[in-house]
Every structure is written in structure tokens, then in C-alpha cells.
Design a protein around this motif. Structure first.
Motif, PDB file in Angstrom:
ATOM      1  N   CYS A  61       0.843  -1.206   0.000  1.00 42.55           N
ATOM      2  CA  CYS A  61       0.000   0.000   0.000  1.00 42.55           C
ATOM      3  C   CYS A  61       0.879   1.257   0.000  1.00 42.55           C
ATOM      4  O   CYS A  61       0.606   2.227  -0.713  1.00 42.55           O
ATOM      5  N   ARG A  62       1.936   1.232   0.784  1.00 44.53           N
ATOM      6  CA  ARG A  62       2.817   2.415   0.849  1.00 44.53           C
ATOM      7  C   ARG A  62       3.497   2.646  -0.499  1.00 44.53           C
ATOM      8  O   ARG A  62       3.643   3.778  -0.937  1.00 44.53           O
ATOM      9  N   HIS A  63       3.894   1.561  -1.126  1.00 41.87           N
ATOM     10  CA  HIS A  63       4.530   1.699  -2.443  1.00 41.87           C
ATOM     11  C   HIS A  63       3.495   2.216  -3.452  1.00 41.87           C
ATOM     12  O   HIS A  63       3.757   3.168  -4.182  1.00 41.87           O
ATOM     13  N   PHE A  64       2.320   1.613  -3.446  1.00 35.78           N
ATOM     14  CA  PHE A  64       1.324   1.957  -4.462  1.00 35.78           C
ATOM     15  C   PHE A  64       0.892   3.420  -4.349  1.00 35.78           C
ATOM     16  O   PHE A  64       0.760   4.122  -5.351  1.00 35.78           O
ATOM     17  N   PHE A  65       0.658   3.861  -3.118  1.00 37.33           N
ATOM     18  CA  PHE A  65       0.209   5.248  -2.949  1.00 37.33           C
ATOM     19  C   PHE A  65       1.381   6.210  -2.779  1.00 37.33           C
ATOM     20  O   PHE A  65       1.188   7.391  -2.494  1.00 37.33           O
ATOM     21  N   ASN A  66       2.563   5.671  -2.997  1.00 42.74           N
ATOM     22  CA  ASN A  66       3.745   6.514  -3.025  1.00 42.74           C
ATOM     23  C   ASN A  66       3.895   7.342  -1.751  1.00 42.74           C
ATOM     24  O   ASN A  66       4.128   8.542  -1.790  1.00 42.74           O
ATOM     25  N   ASN A  67       3.664   6.701  -0.622  1.00 42.00           N
ATOM     26  CA  ASN A  67       3.715   7.420   0.651  1.00 42.00           C
ATOM     27  C   ASN A  67       4.269   6.468   1.712  1.00 42.00           C
ATOM     28  O   ASN A  67       3.578   5.567   2.188  1.00 42.00           O
ATOM     29  N   LYS A  68       5.521   6.669   2.066  1.00 41.05           N
ATOM     30  CA  LYS A  68       6.171   5.697   2.972  1.00 41.05           C
ATOM     31  C   LYS A  68       5.605   5.777   4.389  1.00 41.05           C
ATOM     32  O   LYS A  68       5.816   4.879   5.197  1.00 41.05           O
ATOM     33  N   ASP A  69       4.877   6.863   4.690  1.00 43.78           N
ATOM     34  CA  ASP A  69       4.303   6.990   6.035  1.00 43.78           C
ATOM     35  C   ASP A  69       2.806   6.654   6.059  1.00 43.78           C
ATOM     36  O   ASP A  69       2.140   6.872   7.079  1.00 43.78           O
ATOM     37  N   LEU A  70       2.293   6.158   4.940  1.00 44.96           N
ATOM     38  CA  LEU A  70       0.850   5.878   4.862  1.00 44.96           C
ATOM     39  C   LEU A  70       0.412   4.981   6.030  1.00 44.96           C
ATOM     40  O   LEU A  70       1.056   3.968   6.322  1.00 44.96           O
ATOM     41  N   GLN A  71      -0.697   5.371   6.680  1.00 44.60           N
ATOM     42  CA  GLN A  71      -1.182   4.525   7.774  1.00 44.60           C
ATOM     43  C   GLN A  71      -2.079   3.434   7.219  1.00 44.60           C
ATOM     44  O   GLN A  71      -3.015   3.703   6.447  1.00 44.60           O
ATOM     45  N   VAL A  72      -1.783   2.193   7.621  1.00 47.22           N
ATOM     46  CA  VAL A  72      -2.525   1.033   7.120  1.00 47.22           C
ATOM     47  C   VAL A  72      -3.118   0.299   8.317  1.00 47.22           C
ATOM     48  O   VAL A  72      -2.448   0.122   9.337  1.00 47.22           O
ATOM     49  N   ARG A  73      -4.397  -0.102   8.192  1.00 46.85           N
ATOM     50  CA  ARG A  73      -5.079  -0.740   9.328  1.00 46.85           C
ATOM     51  C   ARG A  73      -5.645  -2.092   8.889  1.00 46.85           C
ATOM     52  O   ARG A  73      -6.183  -2.205   7.780  1.00 46.85           O
ATOM     53  N   PHE A  74      -5.520  -3.068   9.767  1.00 47.65           N
ATOM     54  CA  PHE A  74      -6.079  -4.403   9.481  1.00 47.65           C
ATOM     55  C   PHE A  74      -7.297  -4.603  10.356  1.00 47.65           C
ATOM     56  O   PHE A  74      -7.199  -4.523  11.586  1.00 47.65           O
ATOM     57  N   ARG A  75      -8.435  -4.845   9.726  1.00 43.85           N
ATOM     58  CA  ARG A  75      -9.704  -4.916  10.443  1.00 43.85           C
ATOM     59  C   ARG A  75     -10.292  -6.318  10.263  1.00 43.85           C
ATOM     60  O   ARG A  75     -10.334  -6.828   9.145  1.00 43.85           O
ATOM     61  N   PRO A  76     -10.713  -6.973  11.385  1.00 40.46           N
ATOM     62  CA  PRO A  76     -11.248  -8.337  11.249  1.00 40.46           C
ATOM     63  C   PRO A  76     -12.440  -8.383  10.289  1.00 40.46           C
ATOM     64  O   PRO A  76     -13.247  -7.459  10.249  1.00 40.46           O
ATOM     65  N   SER A  77     -12.516  -9.455   9.541  1.00 36.10           N
ATOM     66  CA  SER A  77     -13.594  -9.590   8.562  1.00 36.10           C
ATOM     67  C   SER A  77     -13.892 -11.075   8.377  1.00 36.10           C
ATOM     68  O   SER A  77     -13.423 -11.910   9.157  1.00 36.10           O
ATOM     69  N   PHE A  78     -14.655 -11.386   7.345  1.00 36.81           N
ATOM     70  CA  PHE A  78     -14.927 -12.803   7.076  1.00 36.81           C
ATOM     71  C   PHE A  78     -14.846 -13.109   5.591  1.00 36.81           C
ATOM     72  O   PHE A  78     -15.464 -12.442   4.770  1.00 36.81           O
ATOM     73  N   PHE A  79     -14.051 -14.085   5.252  1.00 33.98           N
ATOM     74  CA  PHE A  79     -14.077 -14.700   3.924  1.00 33.98           C
ATOM     75  C   PHE A  79     -14.026 -16.204   4.161  1.00 33.98           C
ATOM     76  O   PHE A  79     -13.269 -16.658   5.035  1.00 33.98           O
ATOM     77  N   PRO A  80     -14.799 -16.982   3.433  1.00 30.27           N
ATOM     78  CA  PRO A  80     -14.848 -18.423   3.708  1.00 30.27           C
ATOM     79  C   PRO A  80     -13.499 -19.113   3.531  1.00 30.27           C
ATOM     80  O   PRO A  80     -13.224 -20.125   4.170  1.00 30.27           O
TER      81      PRO A  80
END
Ligand code: DAH
Length: 341
Positions: free
Chosen positions: A237-256
Motif C-alpha cells: 500500500c505504501r509503495h502503491f500510494f507513493n507514501n512511505k508513512d501511509l497509515q494502514v489498518r487491518f480490520r477483522p472480517s470474514f471470507f470463507p
């Protein structure tokens, strides 16, 4: 041969015809009329044999002289016509080197294609292999092998385009099918990504189309844990949005097909400077049932998977508000957003 044939008159007449001849084709016609297989001179030469030796000698000399003279005239006229033709071309095909150059217009790569190429390059540098899968799939690859229970809502006609005359066949609703197709052919360790079209019976509006693109990723190696997943996707995500400080969050979800499953959000600042968490992809640790379906020992090999909606990612990065812009082929849009090679 007519004994009365006057070679002087004959030669003069054809010389005049040659002088009048204005192009290469008429010249060739005359050559054939005189010297072709059935040309006048050729026939006369053949007739010589029928004459008495004295007459043959006399007529032969005259005929040869006429032939030589006319052959020379033909050659001369040919040179003149060629020179005239060249002069005419030089006159009519003049090149004005002082004219300004026409604006050079070269093609561009569609923004969408460029983004996919860049994402592939990013993952291939990390040792991922790119693979493709079919868009027409069966329920087994699209649902069963991915651990979808028979009551899962995505199976219902509402979301899935089933093929009318082919029971059990459908247009794939996600690229996760490529996980199964790969695992049936290739044993871990492996790292793959796969991009392609997927189909859902969504309405067409500014953010939805019934056809869109997903990018699937799968990493299966002994010792892979959730830390690898988080590191890999945060860096991406940081590479793609060209922002080394980009904040990334992992949120619980469901996929089978993953357990645990997580949505990945980024903290996005809109044009008004407002910050918002926005979901960018789905991910999780590969569910043991998926591995079992593909005869892989889940006690030995673990891994993670992720799925990215490519249109959404492109829209976020380039500030697009309408997904349809990506497909309209509006020349002005293409000129503006098209990318260099
Ligand atoms: N297949 C999911 C979808 O279409 C996206 C996805 C989520 C893919 C999690 C994955 C994953 O591989 O681990 O919404």
C-alpha cells in the motif's frame, strides 16, 4: 516478303511513330509490333529463307539495317522518355523542407493497464509469479473448493451470473478461483498473483460495473505467518500510494477461504484535507479446508492470500469519481490520463 517493301519508307514511318510516342507503354507496344515474336521485322526475317540466295543477301542486308536503326531509335526514345518522366516527378514531388513539422502523436498506455503492469512489477520483484485463470468457471472452483458453504449468499443468482444452458457453470465472481487452479497443478512453496476480469450482477453506477477487475495474491510456504501478511500488504500500500508513512489498518472480517480474515484500510486524505479510513483490499491466512481440498498438508504449509479490486485502487490513487471513465475510451480522457511507455 513483298519484294516491293521499301525499307526506307518503312524505317521512316516507324521512326516518326517513335518520335510521337509519349510514354513507356506505347513504346513497348511499338517494340512488340516490330521486334516481338510476331513483330513485322521478326516475320520478315523468317521469310528471308524462302528467297533466292542473291535476293536473300540483298534483302537481308536492308532488313538488318532497318532493324538496327529502329532498335537504336527505340533505345534513344526510351532514354528521352525516362528523362522526361524524372523531370516531371522532380517538378511535381518537390519537398518544402521549410514547412513546420506535423505534430507528432504517439499512442499511450491506458491508465488502468499501466497500474496493473506496475503492480505486477512490484510483486514480481518479490518473487511472485503471474498466472491467469478462466473467466467461465464451475461452482467447484468458484465456491466449493474455496470453502463456501451451500447457503452462502454469494451463490444466489442475485450476485452471480450463471450460464443459462450450462448448469453448474458461471462467470467467475472473483479471482480467488486461481488459487485452486494453481494448487491443483503446483505444489508449495509458491507465490502467485493473478489479475483478471470478474463478474457480478451489480447495477451500473458511478462506483459499480457488472464487470470489474481483481488482483489475487497467494503465498504458501512453510513458516509463513500473519506477520508476513501484514508486512507484505503494508509495504504494498505504501509503495502503491507513493507514501512511505501511509497509515494502514487491518480490520477483522470474514471470507470463507481465509481464517482469520482481514480487510485492509488506508488512512486517506481527500481533496478537502479530511482524513478517512478507506477499505482497499481483503486478505487472510489460507483456510486449512482450502489446502485440504487441494491435497496439501495444512500442518506443514501455511500461507496468506489477498484480493484487490483494481478499479477501486486506481480511482483512489488518481482521484477518479466515476468508474465508467475507465471504460468509455473518451479520447480527451485517454490523452489526459494515458501513460508513457
Ligand atoms: N475474493 C474476495 C472478494 O471477491 C477478495 C479476497 C479476500 C481475496 C480475501 C482473497 C482474500 O484472496 O484472502 O471479495
Amino acid at each position: 516478303m513483298t519484294e516491293t517493301l521499301d525499307f526506307q519508307i518503312f524505317t521512316q514511318t516507324w521512326k516518326i511513330a517513335l518520335q510521337d510516342c509519349a510514354d513507356a507503354q506505347s513504346l513497348e507496344d511499338i517494340r512488340l509490333q516490330l521486334l516481338g515474336k510476331t513483330g513485322l521485322i521478326t516475320l520478315q526475317l523468317k521469310e528471308l529463307g524462302k528467297l533466292s540466295p542473291d535476293l536473300r543477301r540483298e534483302q537481308g542486308a536492308l532488313l538488318n539495317a532497318a532493324r538496327d536503326e529502329l532498335t537504336q531509335c527505340l533505345a534513344n526514345r526510351k532514354v528521352v522518355l525516362e528523362q522526361q518522366g524524372l523531370a516531371e516527378r522532380l517538378r511535381s514531388e518537390t519537398l518544402d523542407v521549410t514547412l513546420p513539422a506535423r505534430p507528432h502523436k504517439s499512442g499511450k498506455i491506458h491508465l488502468f493497464t499501466k497500474v496493473i503492469q506496475d503492480i505486477h512489477t512490484y510483486f514480481c520483484d518479490l518473487g511472485f509469479q503471474t498466472i491467469e485463470g478462466p473467466e467461465v468457471e464451475d461452482e467447484h472452483h468458484n465456491f466449493d473448493a474455496l470453502n463456501f458453504q451451500s447457503h452462502h449468499p454469494a451463490r444466489h443468482e442475485h450476485d452471480t451470473f450463471y450460464l443459462k444452458d450450462m448448469p453448474g457453470w458461471l462467470l467467475r465472481t472473483h479471482t480467488s478461483t486461481t488459487q485452486i487452479r494453481t494448487l491443483k497443478l503446483q505444489q508449495p512453496p509458491l507465490r502467485i498473483i493473478s489479475t483478471g476480469r470478474v463478474y457480478r450482477s451489480d447495477d451500473l453506477d458511478a462506483t459499480h460495473t457488472p464487470m470489474f477487475h481483481q488482483l489475487e495474491g497467494l503465498v504458501l510456504e512453510p513458516g509463513i505467518h500473519i506477520g508476513h501478511l501484514k508486512g507484505c500488504l503494508t509495504d504494498f500500500c505504501r509503495h502503491f500510494f507513493n507514501n512511505k508513512d501511509l497509515q494502514v489498518r487491518f480490520r477483522p472480517s470474514f471470507f470463507p477461504f481465509t481464517e482469520p480474515s482481514m480487510e485492509v484500510d488506508i488512512l486517506y486524505t481527500n481533496t478537502k484535507g479530511e482524513k478517512k479510513w478507506l477499505e482497499v483490499l481483503g486478505s487472510g491466512m489460507v483456510h486449512p479446508n482450502v489446502l485440504r481440498h487441494c491435497s496439501i498438508d495444512a500442518e506443514v504449509v501455511q500461507g496468506f492470500a489477498f484480493g484487490i479490486g483494481v478499479e477501486r485502487l486506481v480511482m483512489l490513487k488518481y482521484g477518479l469519481t466515476d468508474i465508467r471513465q475507465l471504460y468509455h475510451s473518451d479520447q480527451r480522457w485517454l490523452d489526459h490520463y494515458g501513460q508513457g511507455c
